[in-house]
Design an enzyme around this catalytic site. Structure first.
Site, PDB file in Angstrom:
ATOM      1  N   HIS A 135       3.567   5.471  -3.001  1.00 10.69           N
ATOM      2  CA  HIS A 135       4.253   4.225  -3.336  1.00 10.69           C
ATOM      3  C   HIS A 135       3.265   3.055  -3.404  1.00 10.69           C
ATOM      4  O   HIS A 135       2.920   2.575  -4.483  1.00 10.69           O
ATOM      5  CB  HIS A 135       5.338   3.925  -2.297  1.00 10.69           C
ATOM      6  CG  HIS A 135       6.420   4.941  -2.211  1.00 10.69           C
ATOM      7  ND1 HIS A 135       7.156   5.340  -3.307  1.00 10.69           N
ATOM      8  CD2 HIS A 135       6.910   5.630  -1.141  1.00 10.69           C
ATOM      9  CE1 HIS A 135       8.062   6.234  -2.922  1.00 10.69           C
ATOM     10  NE2 HIS A 135       7.929   6.426  -1.620  1.00 10.69           N
ATOM     11  N   ASP A 136       2.830   2.577  -2.262  1.00 11.36           N
ATOM     12  CA  ASP A 136       1.994   1.378  -2.227  1.00 11.36           C
ATOM     13  C   ASP A 136       0.609   1.583  -2.846  1.00 11.36           C
ATOM     14  O   ASP A 136       0.091   0.674  -3.508  1.00 11.36           O
ATOM     15  CB  ASP A 136       1.870   0.865  -0.794  1.00 11.36           C
ATOM     16  CG  ASP A 136       3.217   0.449  -0.218  1.00 11.36           C
ATOM     17  OD1 ASP A 136       4.165   0.236  -0.999  1.00 11.36           O
ATOM     18  OD2 ASP A 136       3.321   0.331   1.019  1.00 11.36           O
TER      19      ASP A 136
END
Length: 311
Positions: free
Chosen positions: A244-245
């Protein structure tokens, strides 16, 4: 990218995947991380602020100031995600108290100060947690929008569905009002939602390649990814953890690995089953770019290249 490092501010809530993201940013000679601001999200603010400084210390980047920000969402009751990140928020790393303390100044004040006097071309700002800090800064000083070259957001979901409710992604759900304020500001924004990040997963063969690389940085990243996969498997058997990040730094360093569409993103802030949902309206003139396709092999090749580079 140009030879001049890109001025970067990272607003985050570490979090295992935030830790991997920070490592990538620190390893790249093309990025000049000028400040890290922290927010409550994956775990409470005291932990996210400590975890960010832990990563800085492990990466020998204690020169980068870490400023603590908002300890709770604007309106709603706080939600956290220890089940996915461990009680410390950063499973895969031994917890310790960093030697360097928090930098003085509230994160919101720091964002206003820096974005009010940006370098030529403005700042790239990564938001990898709830958007509370930047939303508060935009309310207090709306003129700071002019200091943002590009906003890179990890948040939201459309075709992929949510990861905390059937329709909502965690970062948006944690503070929908803040997300609405940021999206409504009309800033040039790239959105790496679950639609994209679910395409980039830490499959074991990829983690094994990272672990086989020499050096303590590769070992730490492999430890983090293995820990994240163990937690992911508790909830989604057979699935490896999505990046995700880290995808935000992937975009900043290698946008050719992604495909986007122009759109306008809004957020459902009214209570109900769609609370925290992002709505994506295609628009050729929209200020937002929604990432639709991500090259997972290219992303992990980028990670390996960063880890192979001279320290």
């Amino acid at each position: 990218m140009t030879d001049t490092p890109l001025p970067l501010i990272i607003d985050c809530d570490p979090g295992i995947d935030d830790a991997v993201m920070l490592m990538m940013a620190f390893l790249s000679p093309h990025l000049d991380v000028q400040a890290i601001t922290t927010v409550a999200g994956n775990v409470p603010l005291a932990f996210t602020s400590r975890n960010a400084r832990m990563i800085c210390e492990r990466m020998n980047r204690t020169n980068i100031p870490v400023h603590a920000g908002c300890p709770r969402p604007m309106v709603r009751k706080m939600v956290t995600a220890e089940d996915f990140h461990g009680e410390s928020g950063i499973a895969g790393m031994d917890v310790f108290e960093p030697e360097v303390p928090l930098a003085p100044g509230h994160a919101v004040d720091v964002l206003i100060e820096k974005l009010s006097a940006p370098p030529e071309g403005g700042y790239t700002v990564i938001l990898s947690g709830p958007m509370t800090n930047l939303a508060a800064a935009l309310i207090m000083a709306p003129q700071i929008a002019q200091g943002i070259r590009e906003l890179v957001v990890m948040g939201g979901a459309d075709t992929a569905g949510g990861n905390i409710t059937p329709s909502a992604e965690f970062n948006i759900y944690a503070d929908p009002l803040a997300a609405a304020i940021v999206f409504d500001a009309g800033l040039p924004t790239v959105v790496l939602a679950l639609d994209a990040t679910h395409q980039v997963r830490a499959e074991q063969v990829r983690v094994d390649r990272i672990r086989a690389l020499p050096g303590r940085h590769a070992e730490l990243m492999a430890d983090l990814l293995d820990a994240a996969n163990r937690l992911e498997l508790r909830w989604r058997p057979g699935m490896q953890v999505p990046m995700h990040d880290p995808s935000t730094v992937g975009w900043v360093l290698a946008p050719h690995l992604f495909e986007t569409k122009r759109c306008r993103v809004s957020v459902v802030t009214r209570p109900g089953k769609d609370f925290g949902r992002t709505k994506v309206k295609d628009s050729a003139r929209g200020p937002h770019r929604w990432v639709t396709v991500a090259d997972a092999d290219g992303f992990f090749a980028l990670v390996e290249d960063l880890l192979k580079a001279p320290a």
